[in-house]
Design an enzyme around this catalytic site. Structure first.
Site, short mmCIF file in Angstrom:
data_model
loop_
_atom_site.label_atom_id
_atom_site.label_comp_id
_atom_site.label_asym_id
_atom_site.label_seq_id
_atom_site.Cartn_x
_atom_site.Cartn_y
_atom_site.Cartn_z
N TYR A 28 0.83 -1.22 0.00
CA TYR A 28 0.00 0.00 0.00
C TYR A 28 0.86 1.26 0.00
CZ TYR A 28 -3.33 -3.43 1.99
OH TYR A 28 -4.09 -4.54 2.24
N LEU A 53 -17.56 -5.05 4.11
CA LEU A 53 -18.74 -4.30 3.63
C LEU A 53 -18.98 -4.49 2.13
CD1 LEU A 53 -18.28 -0.97 5.66
CD2 LEU A 53 -19.63 -3.01 6.24
N ILE A 83 -11.77 -5.92 9.23
CA ILE A 83 -10.79 -4.95 8.72
C ILE A 83 -11.48 -4.15 7.62
CG2 ILE A 83 -8.47 -4.60 7.77
CD1 ILE A 83 -8.53 -6.09 10.50
N SER A 91 -12.74 3.68 6.02
CA SER A 91 -13.55 4.79 5.53
C SER A 91 -12.66 6.02 5.50
CB SER A 91 -14.75 5.05 6.44
OG SER A 91 -15.43 6.21 5.98
N1 LIG Z 1 -4.99 -8.75 2.60
C1 LIG Z 1 -5.49 -8.32 1.46
O1 LIG Z 1 -5.18 -8.86 0.38
C2 LIG Z 1 -6.46 -7.16 1.46
C3 LIG Z 1 -7.28 -6.94 0.35
C4 LIG Z 1 -8.16 -5.86 0.41
C5 LIG Z 1 -8.22 -5.04 1.52
N2 LIG Z 1 -7.38 -5.26 2.59
C6 LIG Z 1 -7.40 -4.37 3.76
O2 LIG Z 1 -8.73 -4.22 4.23
C7 LIG Z 1 -9.06 -2.83 4.27
C8 LIG Z 1 -10.54 -2.65 4.03
O3 LIG Z 1 -10.88 -3.23 2.77
P1 LIG Z 1 -12.20 -2.81 1.99
O4 LIG Z 1 -12.07 -1.41 1.53
O5 LIG Z 1 -12.48 -3.84 0.97
O6 LIG Z 1 -13.29 -2.84 3.19
P2 LIG Z 1 -14.88 -2.74 3.20
O7 LIG Z 1 -15.24 -2.68 4.62
O8 LIG Z 1 -15.52 -3.80 2.37
O9 LIG Z 1 -15.22 -1.39 2.45
C9 LIG Z 1 -14.78 -0.14 2.90
C10 LIG Z 1 -15.60 0.91 2.16
O10 LIG Z 1 -16.88 0.97 2.78
C11 LIG Z 1 -17.31 2.30 2.80
N3 LIG Z 1 -18.07 2.50 4.03
C12 LIG Z 1 -17.62 2.47 5.30
N4 LIG Z 1 -18.62 2.69 6.18
C13 LIG Z 1 -19.72 2.88 5.45
C14 LIG Z 1 -21.06 3.16 5.79
N5 LIG Z 1 -21.48 3.27 7.06
N6 LIG Z 1 -21.95 3.30 4.77
C15 LIG Z 1 -21.55 3.16 3.48
N7 LIG Z 1 -20.28 2.90 3.09
C16 LIG Z 1 -19.38 2.76 4.08
C17 LIG Z 1 -16.08 3.16 2.80
O11 LIG Z 1 -16.31 4.28 1.97
P3 LIG Z 1 -16.24 5.79 2.59
O12 LIG Z 1 -14.81 6.16 2.59
O13 LIG Z 1 -17.07 6.57 1.64
O14 LIG Z 1 -16.83 5.72 3.97
C18 LIG Z 1 -14.98 2.28 2.25
O15 LIG Z 1 -14.53 2.66 0.97
C19 LIG Z 1 -8.14 -2.18 3.23
O16 LIG Z 1 -7.96 -0.80 3.44
C20 LIG Z 1 -6.86 -2.97 3.47
O17 LIG Z 1 -6.20 -2.45 4.61
C21 LIG Z 1 -6.53 -6.33 2.57
#
Ligand SMILES: NC(=O)c1ccc[n+]([C@@H]2O[C@H](COP(=O)([O-])OP(=O)(O)OC[C@H]3O[C@@H](n4cnc5c(N)ncnc54)[C@H](OP(=O)(O)O)[C@@H]3O)[C@@H](O)[C@H]2O)c1
Length: 308
Positions: free
Chosen positions: A53, A201, A250, A253
């Protein structure tokens, strides 16, 4: 009450983590520092970062900016391929880890191998042994070791002769991944490996309609809002479901309102077994992943529709 998970090595990890590695979200530079600090100040005391990242330095800066004592924050990072290289060679592991520690400004609480394809083919165990050496010689003193996107067959390779057992596997996990992950969770149970759920999410933000769990989440959100007087949305319920399944959620936002809502789940009651079960049953009707590139090779997906 901040919910937490006791890892197999006895360490207590906050069950809600804020990640700075989401595509399409500006998570680099000053923004990562400021938003990371905002999440910490709201009480989300777990940051998920990674070499891939490019946000390890910002993670350390966010903790300093928030003025939260380092020992109160759980920090996970992940070792990745060398820049532009398909694999990280075993001989490069030590320097790569030392670079992470230097960028963070401290030894992380947890270091993960980002995918089973980071080490060269056939070198997974040797790669892991190099990490074990670094824990044992003090370079990674006190750091837990774990994996990410590991399939059952990858875990079996490690468990064959690991001196330090992986404490967790970080995978995409939510109700629409349940049917795919049965054999993986059987492997986690067999070896007592905890789950970190990234993308919790995705059913709400990446699935085209929200699918069959959405009306259930909405109804439960209404009940929790009435009971608590808080503004509870479907996302909060999904995070409670994730933690109710025993995984660390994990998420992330960049929006202060959503960050505050995430942190506020610690003031809500747990979902009941019946609520969790109802979400499980609806989730199992569908297979959908937001991060479909991971965990697909040699790990067949179930024959299910993307929506019903
Ligand atoms: N190990 C791996 O290969 C891997 C892969 C992917 C991710 N990750 C890790 O996991 C973390 C999270 O991943 P993800 O982004 O896929 O997580 P997620 O929980 O599926 O989605 C996060 C998104 O949800 C939105 N959100 C949060 N609260 C909300 C609400 N109350 N209502 C509507 N939308 C909401 C956020 O947008 P807003 O900013 O608009 O709130 C954000 O962009 C990453 O940052 C990374 O650190 C690891």
């Amino acid at each position: 009450m901040v919910r937490s998970i006791i890892l197999p090595d006895g360490k207590r990890m906050p069950a809600l983590g804020w990640g700075n590695g989401t595509r399409g979200v500006e998570h680099s530079g000053k923004f990562a520092v400021d938003v990371g600090a905002a999440a910490l100040r709201e009480g989300i005391l777990h940051i998920d970062t990674a070499q891939a990242y490019g946000t390890e330095r910002e993670t350390g800066e966010a903790i300093r900016l928030a003025e939260v004592p380092r020992e109160q924050v759980w920090v996970t990072t992940k070792i990745y391929e060398g820049s532009g290289q398909p694999h990280r060679k075993v001989g490069e592991v030590r320097a790569a880890v030392q670079e992470s520690v230097a960028k963070l400004g401290f030894i992380p609480d947890l270091l993960l191998v980002h995918t089973p394809f980071v080490p060269e083919d056939g070198r997974l165990l040797a790669f892991w042994q190099e990490l074990e050496n670094m824990v044992e010689d003090g370079t990674l003193q006190g750091c837990s070791l774990g994996v990410s996107n590991f399939r059952p067959q990858d875990i079996e390779i490690l468990m064959h002769s690991a001196r330090i057992k992986p404490v967790c596997n970080q995978i995409e996990f939510h109700p629409y991944a349940l049917a795919h992950l049965d054999s993986l969770f059987a492997t986690h149970s067999k070896y007592g490996i905890a789950t970190q759920a990234y993308g919790p999410l995705q059913p709400l933000i990446a699935h085209p309609t929200g699918g069959p769990i959405k009306p259930i989440l909405k109804r439960i959100a209404g009940i929790l809002s009435n009971d608590s007087g808080q503004n509870v949305d479907e996302a909060s319920v999904l995070l409670l479901w994730t933690i109710g399944k025993g995984a660390a959620a994990i998420t992330t936002s960049s929006n202060p309102v959503n960050i505050a809502k995430m942190a506020a789940i610690d003031r809500l009651r747990d979902l009941t077994e019946a609520e969790i079960d109802e979400i499980d049953q609806a989730g199992r009707k569908v297979h959908f992943k937001g991060w479909a590139g991971h965990m697909s090779k040699d790990y067949p997906v179930p024959d299910l529709p993307e929506d019903v």
